[in-house]
Design an enzyme around this catalytic site. Structure first.
Site, PDB file in Angstrom:
ATOM      1  N   LYS A 242       4.394  23.340 -22.629  1.00 57.20           N
ATOM      2  CA  LYS A 242       3.632  22.229 -23.222  1.00 57.20           C
ATOM      3  C   LYS A 242       2.436  21.926 -22.339  1.00 57.20           C
ATOM      4  O   LYS A 242       2.589  21.654 -21.154  1.00 57.20           O
ATOM      5  CB  LYS A 242       4.518  20.981 -23.353  1.00 57.20           C
ATOM      6  CG  LYS A 242       3.753  19.716 -23.764  1.00 57.20           C
ATOM      7  CD  LYS A 242       4.671  18.501 -23.955  1.00 57.20           C
ATOM      8  CE  LYS A 242       3.876  17.216 -24.190  1.00 57.20           C
ATOM      9  NZ  LYS A 242       4.746  16.013 -24.377  1.00 57.20           N
ATOM     10  N   LYS A 254      -0.088   4.781 -26.606  1.00 58.50           N
ATOM     11  CA  LYS A 254       0.844   4.326 -25.573  1.00 58.50           C
ATOM     12  C   LYS A 254       0.329   3.032 -24.946  1.00 58.50           C
ATOM     13  O   LYS A 254      -0.879   2.824 -24.879  1.00 58.50           O
ATOM     14  CB  LYS A 254       0.935   5.378 -24.445  1.00 58.50           C
ATOM     15  CG  LYS A 254       1.700   6.627 -24.772  1.00 58.50           C
ATOM     16  CD  LYS A 254       1.717   7.558 -23.560  1.00 58.50           C
ATOM     17  CE  LYS A 254       2.419   8.869 -23.861  1.00 58.50           C
ATOM     18  NZ  LYS A 254       3.858   8.714 -24.142  1.00 58.50           N
ATOM     19  N   ASP A 265       1.071  15.700 -18.457  1.00 53.85           N
ATOM     20  CA  ASP A 265       1.778  16.160 -19.649  1.00 53.85           C
ATOM     21  C   ASP A 265       1.523  17.643 -19.954  1.00 53.85           C
ATOM     22  O   ASP A 265       1.968  18.151 -20.978  1.00 53.85           O
ATOM     23  CB  ASP A 265       1.372  15.282 -20.848  1.00 53.85           C
ATOM     24  CG  ASP A 265       2.503  15.099 -21.852  1.00 53.85           C
ATOM     25  OD1 ASP A 265       3.673  15.289 -21.466  1.00 53.85           O
ATOM     26  OD2 ASP A 265       2.200  14.794 -23.023  1.00 53.85           O
ATOM     27  N   ASP A 324       2.660  10.200 -31.036  1.00 52.86           N
ATOM     28  CA  ASP A 324       3.026  10.360 -29.625  1.00 52.86           C
ATOM     29  C   ASP A 324       4.135  11.411 -29.445  1.00 52.86           C
ATOM     30  O   ASP A 324       4.421  11.822 -28.322  1.00 52.86           O
ATOM     31  CB  ASP A 324       3.456   9.000 -29.048  1.00 52.86           C
ATOM     32  CG  ASP A 324       3.422   8.983 -27.525  1.00 52.86           C
ATOM     33  OD1 ASP A 324       2.891   9.938 -26.926  1.00 52.86           O
ATOM     34  OD2 ASP A 324       3.925   8.011 -26.938  1.00 52.86           O
ATOM     35  N   ARG A 328       6.280  18.470 -29.222  1.00 47.47           N
ATOM     36  CA  ARG A 328       7.080  19.359 -30.079  1.00 47.47           C
ATOM     37  C   ARG A 328       6.216  20.074 -31.109  1.00 47.47           C
ATOM     38  O   ARG A 328       6.530  21.181 -31.530  1.00 47.47           O
ATOM     39  CB  ARG A 328       8.216  18.547 -30.728  1.00 47.47           C
ATOM     40  CG  ARG A 328       7.768  17.449 -31.648  1.00 47.47           C
ATOM     41  CD  ARG A 328       8.872  16.424 -31.914  1.00 47.47           C
ATOM     42  NE  ARG A 328       9.119  15.563 -30.752  1.00 47.47           N
ATOM     43  CZ  ARG A 328      10.065  14.615 -30.707  1.00 47.47           C
ATOM     44  NH1 ARG A 328      10.871  14.402 -31.745  1.00 47.47           N
ATOM     45  NH2 ARG A 328      10.217  13.886 -29.634  1.00 47.47           N
TER      46      ARG A 328
HETATM   47  N1  BES Z   1       4.665  12.995 -22.973  1.00 47.66           N
HETATM   48  C1  BES Z   1       5.604  12.116 -23.559  1.00 47.66           C
HETATM   49  C2  BES Z   1       6.962  12.112 -22.846  1.00 47.66           C
HETATM   50  C3  BES Z   1       6.983  11.602 -21.430  1.00 47.66           C
HETATM   51  C4  BES Z   1       7.309  10.287 -21.173  1.00 47.66           C
HETATM   52  C5  BES Z   1       6.769  12.443 -20.375  1.00 47.66           C
HETATM   53  C6  BES Z   1       7.355   9.828 -19.866  1.00 47.66           C
HETATM   54  C7  BES Z   1       6.822  11.996 -19.050  1.00 47.66           C
HETATM   55  C8  BES Z   1       7.130  10.669 -18.805  1.00 47.66           C
HETATM   56  C9  BES Z   1       5.863  12.511 -25.009  1.00 47.66           C
HETATM   57  O1  BES Z   1       4.796  13.103 -25.674  1.00 47.66           O
HETATM   58  C10 BES Z   1       6.235  11.274 -25.774  1.00 47.66           C
HETATM   59  O2  BES Z   1       5.492  10.339 -25.743  1.00 47.66           O
HETATM   60  N2  BES Z   1       7.401  11.303 -26.420  1.00 47.66           N
HETATM   61  C11 BES Z   1       7.861  10.179 -27.160  1.00 47.66           C
HETATM   62  C12 BES Z   1       8.520  10.712 -28.415  1.00 47.66           C
HETATM   63  C13 BES Z   1       8.925   9.629 -29.398  1.00 47.66           C
HETATM   64  C14 BES Z   1       7.684   8.973 -29.977  1.00 47.66           C
HETATM   65  C15 BES Z   1       9.766  10.260 -30.474  1.00 47.66           C
HETATM   66  C16 BES Z   1       8.888   9.412 -26.318  1.00 47.66           C
HETATM   67  O3  BES Z   1       9.708  10.043 -25.663  1.00 47.66           O
HETATM   68  O4  BES Z   1       8.820   8.196 -26.305  1.00 47.66           O
HETATM   69 ZN    ZN Z   2       3.401  11.773 -26.516  1.00 48.40          ZN
HETATM   70 ZN    ZN Z   3       3.462  14.193 -24.437  1.00 41.58          ZN
END
Ligand code: BES
Ligand code: ZN
Ligand code: ZN
Length: 471
Positions: A242, A254, A265, A324, A328
């Site tokens: 990723k 966010k 990221d 966000d 995936r």
């Molecule tokens: N990049 C983030 C995940 C992340 C969070 C990495 C904290 C490192 C530290 C990812 O893209 C994300 O925001 N995922 C969301 C998915 C949700 C909206 C289904 C999450 O985990 O909140």
């Molecule tokens: Zn995200």
């Molecule tokens: Zn992300």
């Protein structure tokens, strides 16, 4: 880093303490006699990250540095203890390291730790005082296996620094295009075949996930393939990373605090690039194809909206309920592309979910997917001193990503969010043996420990190298 030398004068000597503050040192250390007394006199302990300096005149050198190794002197404990020294010591140029290093595995760990701990990110400011060289005391400096272990450690150290530099770079300076350029440069330097798909190629060839995530940014996405294919290889691993160069969340923006570390990221993409470079430099006899799924996730008038539907590379349609959950989407396309070459295994690595951080903390990764690949990865990680814990993908969670308008959505149940993301990816991995590694927690360090300073850790690089060496 060089090896043998037994002259202690004018040097900063490094030894370790384990268990009940017992001295541990290289068999080549001429006279450890007075060191134990000195350690207890200055209150040095075996506690991890305890680094204590003492005047060394009584033992025939300038300065002695005692480093806490913890309970026992296993390779990872030595790696951390060595790294803790170079991370914490300021104003010392040359070290004479007399930690136990008489076996190849121990020497490798000590050398790695010294280099990881000495790493500084100096693109935007200088960090004075970093240790610039170290000599490691060994009893058989001409031993082939020891020389090989040292050479391997140097390659790992350089790969780790490459990944950390990429992660630490400000996102303004690391667009998807700039990242792709670095992959091309690395390819040239290490004789790897690099292919870059730009935004028009991605659109033309049906990469709806990568295009959809990247379209909110003024800096378009890229998919990069870095191929190391030695002629005699009989095993082919595809590693998919990723590479979100900045994750603002997109229109599902966010909150500010959560955005502060989102330059990291792209840690998965950094890890796969560093791993394929290391594999090539180690001349491993396996084919390794790294796939870097690069995009910047930004909100704008051209961004993907919640409720938009994307058609992915393999034709499946996905309703984007939350922009966000973008990782995936880019990984799905890259997994499909990676499978088109028919690799023996497919492994993706990603800072994928906040749920991973909540469940595992900041020092452990999570491994999901086909049982055999998953357990090979977990074993390789254990041997490398990184930790991935195996996690299941309970079937009922797969059914939670429902959409009224598309084949499925990019979100499902909130509970078990890390596993839902795993299920999403599984839908794109086909029949290829596959593992998914979520490194959201360990990719970036907010506090310093062992051989990690604050910032990118390059987590996963060593696991991949060990995994590839095992095949
Ligand atoms: N990049 C983030 C995940 C992340 C969070 C990495 C904290 C490192 C530290 C990812 O893209 C994300 O925001 N995922 C969301 C998915 C949700 C909206 C289904 C999450 O985990 O909140
Ligand atoms: Zn995200
Ligand atoms: Zn992300």
């Amino acid at each position: 880093m060089t090896s043998a030398s037994t002259r202690l004068t004018h040097s900063t000597l490094v030894v370790g303490l384990t268990g009940d503050n017992e001295l541990v040192h290289s068999a080549a250390l001429p006279d450890p006699g007075a060191l134990a007394a000195l350690a207890s006199a200055v209150g040095a302990t075996s506690k991890e990250d305890a680094v204590v300096r003492a005047p060394g005149t009584a033992v025939g050198c300038d300065v002695v540095v005692f480093t806490g190794v913890g309970e026992d002197a296993n390779p990872e404990a030595l790696r951390r203890a060595a790294g803790s020294v170079t991370r914490q010591l300021k104003g010392v140029e040359d070290l004479l390291v007399a930690l136990p290093s008489d076996e190849p595995e121990l020497l490798g760990a000590v050398a790695e730790g010294l280099a990881y701990g000495a790493y500084r990110f100096e693109r935007y400011t200088s960090r004075p005082g970093a240790v610039s060289s170290a000599r490691i005391l060994v009893s058989r400096p001409k031993d082939r296996a020891l020389k090989d272990a040292l050479a391997r450690a140097v390659i790992l150290a350089e790969a780790t620094a490459l990944a950390r530099d990429l992660i630490n770079t400000a996102p303004a300076d690391l667009s998807p295009e700039a990242f792709a350029d670095i992959a091309v440069e690395q390819g040239k330097a290490n004789r790897l075949k690099v292919t870059v798909l730009d935004e028009s190629a991605l659109a033309r060839e049906g990469y709806g996930g990568i295009v959809g995530v990247g379209q909110g940014s003024s800096r378009p996405p890229r998919l990069v393939k870095v191929d190391y294919a030695p002629r005699s290889a009989r095993f082919h691993a595809a590693l998919v990373g990723k590479g979100i160069t900045f994750d603002s969340g997109g229109l599902s923006l966010k909150p500010p605090k959560s955005m502060e570390t989102m330059k990291s990221d792209m840690s998965g993409a950094a890890a796969v690039l560093a791993a394929v470079v290391a594999a090539a430099r180690l001349r491993l006899d396996v084919r390794v194809t790294a796939w870097l799924a690069l995009a910047e996730n930004m909100p704008s008038a051209t961004a993907t909206r919640p409720s938009d539907v994307l058609t992915m590379r393999d034709g499946q349609t996905v309703e984007v309920l939350n922009t966000d959950a973008e990782g995936r989407l880019v990984l799905a396309d890259a997994l499909v592309a990676a499978r088109e070459d028919g690799p023996d295994v497919l492994v993706d690595i990603a800072t994928l979910t906040g749920a991973q951080v909540l469940a595992f903390g900041t020092r452990t990764g999570a491994a999901m997917g086909s049982e055999d690949v998953r357990s090979d990865i977990v074993a390789a990680a254990d041997a490398a001193g990184e930790h991935f814990w195996p996690m299941p993908l309970p079937e009922y969670l797969n059914a939670t990503m429902t959409s009224q308008v598309a084949d499925f959505a990019n979100m499902g149940a909130r509970e078990g969010g890390m596993l839902v993301a795993g299920h999403f990816l599984r839908r794109f991995a086909g029949d290829t043996p596959w593992a998914h590694l979520d490194i959201a927690g360990p990719a970036f360090a907010d506090s310093e420990w062992g051989y990690n300073g604050k910032g990118g850790t390059a987590f996963g690089v060593r696991t991949f190298v060990n995994y590839l060496e095992n095949h």
